[in-house]
Design an enzyme around this catalytic site. Structure first.
Site, PDB file in Angstrom:
ATOM      1  N   ALA A  66       0.844  -1.199   0.000  1.00 18.10           N
ATOM      2  CA  ALA A  66       0.000   0.000   0.000  1.00 18.10           C
ATOM      3  C   ALA A  66       0.877   1.246   0.000  1.00 18.10           C
ATOM      4  O   ALA A  66       1.979   1.245   0.562  1.00 18.10           O
ATOM      5  CB  ALA A  66      -0.878  -0.009   1.246  1.00 18.10           C
ATOM      6  N   GLY A 111       0.981  -5.570   0.691  1.00 16.86           N
ATOM      7  CA  GLY A 111       0.160  -5.770  -0.498  1.00 16.86           C
ATOM      8  C   GLY A 111       0.972  -6.205  -1.712  1.00 16.86           C
ATOM      9  O   GLY A 111       0.428  -6.845  -2.620  1.00 16.86           O
ATOM     10  N   GLU A 114       1.149  -9.799  -1.305  1.00 22.56           N
ATOM     11  CA  GLU A 114      -0.217 -10.314  -1.518  1.00 22.56           C
ATOM     12  C   GLU A 114      -0.557 -10.375  -3.015  1.00 22.56           C
ATOM     13  O   GLU A 114      -1.221 -11.298  -3.473  1.00 22.56           O
ATOM     14  CB  GLU A 114      -1.225  -9.446  -0.758  1.00 22.56           C
ATOM     15  N   GLU A 134       2.710  -6.285   7.715  1.00 19.69           N
ATOM     16  CA  GLU A 134       1.637  -5.412   8.211  1.00 19.69           C
ATOM     17  C   GLU A 134       1.586  -5.286   9.731  1.00 19.69           C
ATOM     18  O   GLU A 134       1.308  -4.214  10.252  1.00 19.69           O
ATOM     19  CB  GLU A 134       0.277  -5.887   7.697  1.00 19.69           C
TER      20      GLU A 134
END
Ligand code: COA
Length: 260
Positions: A66, A111, A114, A134
């Protein structure tokens, strides 16, 4: 302003999606998510593309997750929306009909990892760094990481990595099956392309059905999975390519598949 996502076509049948914000470690800004959505939508319906590679521009980062600078100024409700946008965009990667290879050229955190987890196959450079970091930022993986990581590497190891926010090297990631191969950075794209080339020789509809059967079947019980496999196979029986495969075998020549 430079495009945040670039589509390249280095070989017939192969598309490379390149995340193009190297000055921000290819972090997922809102604009990049919109552009990635557009790119995925274009590729999804393009039957001339039979395999996809996702990578990051530059040598430092695949994707740093992110965009934390953008996130800093956001209200809680906006955070909820952007987390959902990251999740749905990453789901679109998983849902692409074509096989997707993540070529992890550098840092893949949060992310970013991910995103790689939603791909079918992962190849990393040995120097790459990978982690679901995270919890070190007081959040949790919110784009499928808590679900896809344990399914890929097992429950205990996934919990260890998520709870410790550990950053692994490409080689460590290979040892635990998080990536299929860790290779020299200079050879990464060649490896990814070579793998994609081996795939695009095969019948495109068969690749699509195999991917669907594996992805859907793995999320259910064996009996249902076997039924999904049967249905996926049945869809291929009336295809022209299946007949071409048999003809080419008989004539001792490579098949020419049309995706029909
Ligand atoms: N969001 C926004 N910008 C980011 C970013 C992110 N997630 N990650 C890195 N950047 C920016 C940096 O702020 C820096 O910008 P600046 O030059 O304007 O300061 C630029 O990208 C390069 O990063 P830098 O840290 O200087 O490079 P590096 O090669 O030393 O390290 C990383 C790269 C990716 C390893 C490091 O930046 C990092 O750990 N980022 C955080 C990743 C993370 O925890 N993501 C999880 C999100 S949930």
């Amino acid at each position: 302003m430079a495009e945040t996502v670039i589509i390249q076509k280095p070989e017939d049948g192969i598309a490379v999606i390149k995340l193009n914000r190297s000055n921000a470690a290819n972090a997922l800004s809102r604009q990049m998510l919109y552009d990635l959505h557009e790119a995925l939508n274009e590729i999804k319906f393009d039957t001339s593309i039979r395999a996809v590679i996702i990578t990051g521009e530059g040598e430092k980062a695949f994707c740093a997750g992110a965009d934390l600078k953008e996130r800093k100024g956001m209200e809680d409700a906006e955070v909820k929306r952007i987390v959902s946008l990251i999740g749905s965009t990453i789901n679109e990667v998983e849902a692409l009909p074509q096989p997707v290879i993540a070529a992890i050229n550098g840092a893949a955190f949060g992310g970013g990892l991910e995103l790689a987890l939603a791909c079918d196959i992962r190849i990393a450079s040995k120097e790459a760094k990978l982690g679901l970091t995270e919890t070190s930022l007081a959040i949790i993986p919110g784009a499928g990481g808590t679900q896809r990581l344990p399914r890929l590497i097992g429950l205990g190891k996934a919990k260890e990595l998520i709870f410790t926010a550990q950053r692994l090297t490409g080689e460590q990631a290979e040892d635990i099956g998080l990536v299929e191969y860790a290779v020299q950075g200079a050879e990464l794209m060649e490896w990814a392309l070579n793998l994609a080339k081996q795939m695009v020789k095969n019948a495109p509809l068969a690749l699509i059905q195999a991917k669907t059967a594996i992805n859907k079947g793995m999320q259910t019980d064996l009996a249902t999975g076997l039924k999904i496999e049967e249905l996926a196979y049945s869809a291929l029986i009336p295809t022209e390519d299946r007949m071409e495969g048999l003809r080419a075998f008989g004539e001792k020549r490579p098949p020419v598949y049309q995706g029909k």
